[in-house]
Design an enzyme around this catalytic site. Structure first.
Site, PDB file in Angstrom:
ATOM      1  N   GLU A   1      11.112 -31.775   2.040  1.00  0.00           N
ATOM      2  CA  GLU A   1      12.114 -30.280   1.453  1.00  0.00           C
ATOM      3  C   GLU A   1      12.415 -30.535   0.466  1.00  0.00           C
ATOM      4  O   GLU A   1      13.416 -31.701   0.705  1.00  0.00           O
ATOM      5  CB  GLU A   1      11.401 -29.745   2.855  1.00  0.00           C
ATOM      6  CG  GLU A   1      10.744 -29.008   3.107  1.00  0.00           C
ATOM      7  CD  GLU A   1      11.728 -28.093   4.323  1.00  0.00           C
ATOM      8  OE1 GLU A   1      12.623 -27.264   4.515  1.00  0.00           O
ATOM      9  OE2 GLU A   1      10.086 -27.672   5.474  1.00  0.00           O
TER      10      GLU A   1
ATOM     11  N   ARG B   1      23.083 -24.720   3.360  1.00  0.00           N
ATOM     12  CA  ARG B   1      22.756 -25.593   4.067  1.00  0.00           C
ATOM     13  C   ARG B   1      21.197 -25.992   4.029  1.00  0.00           C
ATOM     14  O   ARG B   1      20.430 -25.908   2.837  1.00  0.00           O
ATOM     15  CB  ARG B   1      21.739 -24.419   5.240  1.00  0.00           C
ATOM     16  CG  ARG B   1      20.785 -24.827   6.748  1.00  0.00           C
ATOM     17  CD  ARG B   1      20.152 -24.143   7.650  1.00  0.00           C
ATOM     18  NE  ARG B   1      19.467 -23.370   6.746  1.00  0.00           N
ATOM     19  CZ  ARG B   1      18.138 -22.854   6.548  1.00  0.00           C
ATOM     20  NH1 ARG B   1      17.535 -24.013   6.792  1.00  0.00           N
ATOM     21  NH2 ARG B   1      17.141 -21.826   6.498  1.00  0.00           N
TER      22      ARG B   1
ATOM     23  N   HIS C   1      18.469 -15.631   2.595  1.00  0.00           N
ATOM     24  CA  HIS C   1      17.151 -16.584   3.613  1.00  0.00           C
ATOM     25  C   HIS C   1      18.042 -16.795   4.806  1.00  0.00           C
ATOM     26  O   HIS C   1      17.811 -16.436   5.746  1.00  0.00           O
ATOM     27  CB  HIS C   1      17.031 -17.778   3.174  1.00  0.00           C
ATOM     28  CG  HIS C   1      16.027 -18.621   3.854  1.00  0.00           C
ATOM     29  ND1 HIS C   1      14.705 -18.160   4.580  1.00  0.00           N
ATOM     30  CD2 HIS C   1      15.918 -20.084   4.083  1.00  0.00           C
ATOM     31  CE1 HIS C   1      13.879 -18.426   5.502  1.00  0.00           C
ATOM     32  NE2 HIS C   1      14.933 -20.136   4.881  1.00  0.00           N
TER      33      HIS C   1
ATOM     34  N   ARG D   1      18.818 -25.839  -2.035  1.00  0.00           N
ATOM     35  CA  ARG D   1      18.327 -24.829  -2.252  1.00  0.00           C
ATOM     36  C   ARG D   1      18.850 -23.992  -3.136  1.00  0.00           C
ATOM     37  O   ARG D   1      18.947 -23.015  -4.240  1.00  0.00           O
ATOM     38  CB  ARG D   1      17.641 -24.109  -0.725  1.00  0.00           C
ATOM     39  CG  ARG D   1      17.100 -24.074   0.090  1.00  0.00           C
ATOM     40  CD  ARG D   1      16.763 -24.152   0.931  1.00  0.00           C
ATOM     41  NE  ARG D   1      16.077 -24.708   1.685  1.00  0.00           N
ATOM     42  CZ  ARG D   1      15.191 -24.143   3.290  1.00  0.00           C
ATOM     43  NH1 ARG D   1      15.994 -23.069   3.633  1.00  0.00           N
ATOM     44  NH2 ARG D   1      14.285 -24.159   3.686  1.00  0.00           N
TER      45      ARG D   1
ATOM     46  N   HIS E   1      17.243 -18.097  -0.745  1.00  0.00           N
ATOM     47  CA  HIS E   1      15.924 -18.780  -0.502  1.00  0.00           C
ATOM     48  C   HIS E   1      15.546 -19.160  -2.138  1.00  0.00           C
ATOM     49  O   HIS E   1      14.956 -17.656  -2.429  1.00  0.00           O
ATOM     50  CB  HIS E   1      14.538 -19.442   0.383  1.00  0.00           C
ATOM     51  CG  HIS E   1      13.664 -19.988   0.331  1.00  0.00           C
ATOM     52  ND1 HIS E   1      13.012 -20.167  -0.522  1.00  0.00           N
ATOM     53  CD2 HIS E   1      13.614 -20.786   1.632  1.00  0.00           C
ATOM     54  CE1 HIS E   1      12.079 -21.698   0.167  1.00  0.00           C
ATOM     55  NE2 HIS E   1      12.395 -21.857   1.372  1.00  0.00           N
TER      56      HIS E   1
END
Length: 574
Positions: A128, A411, A376, A298, A249
């Site tokens: 990811e 994060r 998110h 992100r 997100h």
């Protein structure tokens, strides 16, 4: 912020219970803590606002990150985490996370969680955003959280020493004369007189209540994520840290300008399998923005999407996943065998996302998916040490409600489930030896009508203000305006005492604290993006904003901390 109530108004408790430890929340963090504490303390109670499976964990699609692959190491995981955290991570906390993570995941498997395997029987690992290795373990394609939740709930049901209170909202933390934990006031929906409010005395409380997703109008979080844990901790005197670092997100399905509440998430794992972002003209715009392009961290992808939206005047961008499952360089995306191959891939790897997209009128096999950033994850929360201890004696925090230091300003994808596992295990190591004696409560409510509460209808107003002025893109004028407007809402008293008023007051309290921190941090760092201060500024803002409440007033302070330097482990990515 002197308006904040010291305790929420509630009825006098109509019943009393007691436990050695109360765990607030039933996601991966809360149930792991409860399971790890059994056999070490006599009486454990798990309190959850809905049913056990209703929290954020079940919605996690992508998976859980840990150095489980043959070519991966904790050191490599550490570097990726530090880079994503944009200089805001606690290095010691990150090292705890990545070094203890693999064993924590293996224990989760021992408890019955079934992760996807490759043909050889090994864990199937994917990648990811922000990761340089395939280290994301997933279950049932894109239903990792649901599988983890299932396994943990079944384990809890096999543990009769764990008492479960469902449909129970925590109103406030009850403290003793020394300022430490004495218990909780709890509203059990639909039970007893006085709205079901009761007092549960306890020797320790573990907050695992999730995040603040309902602060914003568009979010990937369920309706129960109304910042309750952060708010009750703040009112009890606990230190909250890094509230301005809210992760948006980048690929949340865009349902139109009037859509509100929980929005469909399009997992980062879809991009990990080869999907990419395009604008309305079909142009890929992540190349050159970051070395990882569409798999950048992100915050970088969210900013790139927002910038492209502003440049083009379009309300959203698009995710192109029409080629997934095809042979490389295939140009036939919609016809015959190619379409069937793409469909089979989606049905195997992302069945739930496929169903969600089709339910909203988009077939990702043949169509572009409209996406835009939405709230998110909260990287900040109740500040804890490496063992989950807060600044209030007897109060521990773990998971999204906590700020352990592992996430910094942004994060890293799929580190959230791992954090809940690792730090709940660490709490269970130290808490039994630190149990306080059962204390007499110093008080448990104001009991003066609805003083200190705002009406439940204020929730929508707060969300609209926060989304418009303290969302992905911020500036001083907008955030200052938000603080002023939120203050006006705070001056509107509730007519009734009920769950809606409690939740709205919790959301408003944390929104004000978040906006105050966002106004003071005059730089861009990670998920905090100030268009009037577009650069990261380590000379002035390497450190943390802490919010503490005392005598009904919340104060904000800044503590300097050297920016975390990922070059300390440079060279491990080979």
């Amino acid at each position: 912020m002197k308006w904040l109530p010291g305790l929420l108004s509630s009825r006098d408790p109509g019943w009393t219970e007691s436990a050695d430890v109360i765990v607030v929340g039933s996601g991966i963090a809360g149930l792991t803590a409860a399971l790890r504490l059994r056999g070490q303390v006599e009486r454990i109670a798990v309190v959850t606002k809905d049913v056990l499976a209703a929290g954020s964990t079940q919605w996690a699609q992508g998976g859980i990150a840990a150095a489980l692959g043959p070519e991966d190491t904790p050191e490599q995981h550490e570097v990726d985490t530090l880079v994503a955290g944009a200089g805001g991570c606690d290095l010691d906390a990150v090292r705890v996370l990545v070094s203890e993570g693999p064993d924590a995941v293996r224990e989760l498997i021992d408890w019955g969680a079934n992760f996807d395997k490759d043909p050889a029987g090994n864990l199937s690992l994917t990648r990811e955003g922000g990761h340089h290795r395939d280290r994301i373990a997933h279950a049932n394609g894109d239903a990792t959280g649901a599988e983890i939740q299932r396994a943990l709930i079944e384990a809890v049901k096999r543990a009769p020493e764990i008492l479960v209170f469902e449909h129970a909202m925590v109103v406030d933390l009850v403290t003793a004369a020394d300022g430490g934990v004495a218990g909780l006031t709890i509203h059990v929906m639909g039970e007893g007189d006085a709205d079901g409010v009761g007092l549960v005395r306890a020797r320790a409380v573990v907050l695992a209540s999730g995040g603040l997703g309902q602060v914003f109008s568009q979010t990937t979080n369920p309706a129960v994520s109304t910042a309750d844990g952060m708010a009750i901790a703040l009112r009890a005197g606990a230190r909250l840290r890094d509230l301005e670092f809210v992760q948006f997100h980048p690929t949340v399905m865009y349902l139109g300008p009037d859509s509100r509440g929980q929005q469909p998430l399009i997992s980062e794992a879809v991009r990990g399998e080869g999907a990419f972002l395009v604008d309305g003209e079909g142009n890929r715009f992540m190349q050159g923005v970051h070395p990882l392009a569409d798999l950048a961290p992100r915050d970088i992808v969210s900013k790139a999407i927002m910038k492209r939206m502003l440049e083009t005047g379009q309300p959203n961008m698009w995710l192109d996943a029409r080629h997934l499952g095809l042979e490389p360089h295939s140009d036939d995306r919609v016809g015959g065998e190619a379409r069937a191959a793409v469909s089979r891939f989606w049905e195997r790897r992302f069945p739930n996302i496929l169903a969600s997209c089709r339910a909203h009128g988009v077939d990702p096999v043949t169509e572009l998916i409209p996406v835009a950033p939405a709230c998110h994850y909260a990287s900040g929360g109740v500040h804890t040490d490496l063992w989950g201890r807060s600044s209030v004696p007897g109060l521990y925090a773990t998971g999204e409600v906590a700020c352990s230091g592992v996430h910094g300003a942004n994060r890293l994808a799929s580190n959230s489930l791992l954090e809940g596992l690792v730090f709940s295990r660490r709490i269970a190591e130290v808490l039994p030896g630190e149990l306080r004696l059962l204390q007499e409560p110093a008080g448990h409510g104001t009991h003066e009508g609805s003083a200190g509460l705002v009406p439940g209808s204020a929730l929508k107003q707060v969300q609209e203000i926060m989304s418009a002025r303290v969302g992905v893109l911020r500036n001083a004028a907008g955030v200052a305006d938000a603080v002023s407007l939120l203050g006006e809402i705070a001056a509107t008293p509730a007519d009734t005492i009920d769950r809606a008023a409690w939740e709205a007051t919790n959301v408003l309290s944390i929104s004000l604290a978040l906006a105050d921190s966002a106004l003071r941090r005059e730089e861009t760092r990670g998920s905090h993006w100030r268009e009037d201060h577009p650069e990261r500024d380590d000379a002035h803002w390497a450190g943390h904003f802490d919010t503490v409440m005392s005598d009904g007033a919340a104060t904000l302070s800044f503590s300097e901390s050297p920016a975390t330097d990922p070059s300390a482990t440079e060279g491990v990515l080979t």
